[in-house]
Scaffold this motif. Structure first.
Motif, PDB file in Angstrom:
ATOM      1  N   ALA A 200       0.807  -1.220   0.000  1.00  0.00           N
ATOM      2  CA  ALA A 200       0.000   0.000   0.000  1.00  0.00           C
ATOM      3  C   ALA A 200       0.834   1.260   0.000  1.00  0.00           C
ATOM      4  O   ALA A 200       1.924   1.318   0.586  1.00  0.00           O
ATOM      5  N   ASN A 201       0.282   2.289  -0.643  1.00  0.00           N
ATOM      6  CA  ASN A 201       0.762   3.659  -0.529  1.00  0.00           C
ATOM      7  C   ASN A 201      -0.187   4.383   0.424  1.00  0.00           C
ATOM      8  O   ASN A 201      -1.401   4.421   0.198  1.00  0.00           O
ATOM      9  N   ILE A 202       0.377   4.955   1.493  1.00  0.00           N
ATOM     10  CA  ILE A 202      -0.428   5.555   2.553  1.00  0.00           C
ATOM     11  C   ILE A 202      -0.194   7.061   2.576  1.00  0.00           C
ATOM     12  O   ILE A 202       0.947   7.525   2.539  1.00  0.00           O
ATOM     13  N   THR A 203      -1.264   7.814   2.657  1.00  0.00           N
ATOM     14  CA  THR A 203      -1.168   9.277   2.752  1.00  0.00           C
ATOM     15  C   THR A 203      -1.993   9.757   3.938  1.00  0.00           C
ATOM     16  O   THR A 203      -3.001   9.147   4.315  1.00  0.00           O
ATOM     17  N   SER A 204      -1.542  10.853   4.544  1.00  0.00           N
ATOM     18  CA  SER A 204      -2.283  11.473   5.638  1.00  0.00           C
ATOM     19  C   SER A 204      -1.887  12.940   5.697  1.00  0.00           C
ATOM     20  O   SER A 204      -0.988  13.391   4.989  1.00  0.00           O
ATOM     21  N   SER A 205      -2.547  13.671   6.583  1.00  0.00           N
ATOM     22  CA  SER A 205      -2.217  15.088   6.742  1.00  0.00           C
ATOM     23  C   SER A 205      -0.803  15.266   7.293  1.00  0.00           C
ATOM     24  O   SER A 205      -0.211  16.334   7.164  1.00  0.00           O
ATOM     25  N   ALA A 206      -0.244  14.205   7.893  1.00  0.00           N
ATOM     26  CA  ALA A 206       1.101  14.284   8.472  1.00  0.00           C
ATOM     27  C   ALA A 206       2.196  13.900   7.482  1.00  0.00           C
ATOM     28  O   ALA A 206       3.374  14.115   7.755  1.00  0.00           O
ATOM     29  N   GLY A 207       1.814  13.321   6.346  1.00  0.00           N
ATOM     30  CA  GLY A 207       2.822  12.905   5.378  1.00  0.00           C
ATOM     31  C   GLY A 207       2.487  11.566   4.754  1.00  0.00           C
ATOM     32  O   GLY A 207       1.390  11.032   4.939  1.00  0.00           O
ATOM     33  N   ASN A 208       3.470  11.021   4.034  1.00  0.00           N
ATOM     34  CA  ASN A 208       3.225   9.809   3.262  1.00  0.00           C
ATOM     35  C   ASN A 208       4.108   8.660   3.734  1.00  0.00           C
ATOM     36  O   ASN A 208       5.150   8.856   4.349  1.00  0.00           O
ATOM     37  N   ALA A 209       3.668   7.442   3.401  1.00  0.00           N
ATOM     38  CA  ALA A 209       4.445   6.250   3.728  1.00  0.00           C
ATOM     39  C   ALA A 209       4.116   5.147   2.737  1.00  0.00           C
ATOM     40  O   ALA A 209       3.076   5.169   2.071  1.00  0.00           O
ATOM     41  N   LYS A 210       5.027   4.182   2.637  1.00  0.00           N
ATOM     42  CA  LYS A 210       4.794   2.972   1.857  1.00  0.00           C
ATOM     43  C   LYS A 210       4.907   1.787   2.798  1.00  0.00           C
ATOM     44  O   LYS A 210       5.738   1.769   3.699  1.00  0.00           O
ATOM     45  N   LEU A 235       7.796  12.503   7.235  1.00  0.00           N
ATOM     46  CA  LEU A 235       6.561  12.344   8.000  1.00  0.00           C
ATOM     47  C   LEU A 235       6.599  13.264   9.207  1.00  0.00           C
ATOM     48  O   LEU A 235       7.523  13.210  10.017  1.00  0.00           O
ATOM     49  N   ASN A 236       5.607  14.113   9.359  1.00  0.00           N
ATOM     50  CA  ASN A 236       5.594  15.115  10.414  1.00  0.00           C
ATOM     51  C   ASN A 236       5.102  14.505  11.726  1.00  0.00           C
ATOM     52  O   ASN A 236       3.905  14.282  11.915  1.00  0.00           O
ATOM     53  N   LEU A 237       6.036  14.240  12.657  1.00  0.00           N
ATOM     54  CA  LEU A 237       5.690  13.598  13.924  1.00  0.00           C
ATOM     55  C   LEU A 237       4.852  14.503  14.821  1.00  0.00           C
ATOM     56  O   LEU A 237       4.021  14.029  15.587  1.00  0.00           O
ATOM     57  N   ASN A 238       5.091  15.791  14.734  1.00  0.00           N
ATOM     58  CA  ASN A 238       4.325  16.740  15.544  1.00  0.00           C
ATOM     59  C   ASN A 238       2.848  16.663  15.190  1.00  0.00           C
ATOM     60  O   ASN A 238       1.974  16.623  16.064  1.00  0.00           O
ATOM     61  N   SER A 239       2.555  16.601  13.894  1.00  0.00           N
ATOM     62  CA  SER A 239       1.168  16.511  13.442  1.00  0.00           C
ATOM     63  C   SER A 239       0.585  15.135  13.692  1.00  0.00           C
ATOM     64  O   SER A 239      -0.564  14.998  14.111  1.00  0.00           O
TER      65      SER A 239
END
Length: 300
Positions: A200-210, A235-239
């Protein structure tokens, strides 16, 4: 033959029972059709615009799972895997429920859907899925291949789904993630009911990941294990975690989470060969950090 069926109840030798069945029934040459179908058992409520069974001769019913071609158009159907737990021991602990809308077609042993809309019990998780399932009714040897399109979920709902699907108590593995984080993913699924792979390709308001992960529901070890590779980029850890003094994280590595079955211990997390390429903390950038370790209720 056309007739209206109302309020049928039944119980088979396995103990599985139908509490209610209603439909408009039509029987013709090579076809049985149930329109406006409503079926309810102790766990699921199936609603369909139609459910059809196509066959060449009456002899096909002696080989129902392979010879009878089924098709259905679900509408606002609620299906709980506990429904098949009575006849499939590998699903006996599964309490995962979902809502379905869309069409399926094929034999029980080879079923597919071009597009099925799936929504969790809470409504916080939803996706479109195209799939092919081969091997039923032998659930332990059934092969699944599919594509997830525009799947959206939340950390809390994902924890609940894992607990229901695995038969484990709900854990707080995802609790540190901000409840306001919406997670979207697109990807492919393949494998077996109890050993499923997701790319999967994962997206969120904090950033992206695979992610390339495996879901293993072991009935012998009475555990549900999520394992695989994860890669993040800025990936924004604060968010994501609502942590102060943290910034972006770029990392990749292997990890696993083990969820014991009901009342048989707590969650265990193993981190293997996890490399932090870059992370920001207290306005400083740190790089090339390697992490291995284990977390359990008794030790870190």
């Amino acid at each position: 033959l056309n007739t209206e069926v109302k309020q049928i109840t039944a119980t088979d030798k396995s103990g599985y029972g139908i509490k209610q069945l209603n439909c408009h029934l039509r029987v013709g040459k090579g076809l049985v059709e149930l329109k406006e179908l409503h079926v309810q058992d102790n766990f699921s409520t199936i609603n369909a615009n139609y459910y059809r069974m196509a066959y060449k001769s009456a002899k096909d019913f002696s080989n129902f799972t392979r010879a009878i071609i089924l098709s259905a158009d679900f509408k606002n159907t609620y299906f709980n895997f506990a429904t098949v737990g009575k006849i499939t021991s590998s699903m006996s602990d599964n309490r995962f429920g979902l809502y379905l809308n869309g069409k399926i077609k094929g034999t029980i042993s080879d079923m597919e859907s071009k597009l099925l809309s799936v929504t969790s019990e809470s409504g916080k998780t939803f996706t479109g899925i195209a799939f092919r399932i081969k091997g039923l009714p032998n659930a332990s040897n059934t092969v699944i291949k599919g594509v997830l399109n525009n799947c959206v979920t939340t950390p809390d709902d994902l924890s609940y789904i894992i607990a229901q699907f695995s038969g484990s108590p709900k854990k707080n593995a995802l609790e540190p993630i901000s409840p306001f984080t919406k997670i979207s993913l697109n990807g492919e699924i393949s494998g077996y009911f109890n050993n499923l792979n997701i790319l999967a390709n994962i997206t969120s308001s904090a950033g992206n990941a695979k992610a390339n992960i495996n879901l293993n529901n072991s009935t012998k070890k009475r555990t549900f294990i999520i394992s695989g590779k994860v890669k993040t980029n800025q990936l924004n850890l604060n968010s994501l975690l609502s942590l102060k003094n943290t910034g972006n994280l770029t990392a990749e590595g292997d990890l696993s989470m083990t969820f014991p079955k009901r009342n048989s211990g707590g969650m265990i997390v193993n981190i293997d060969n996890f490399k932090i390429n870059q992370v920001e903390f207290n306005s400083y950038n740190y790089s090339n950090i390697y992490i291995t370790g284990k977390y359990s209720p008794n030790e870190i």
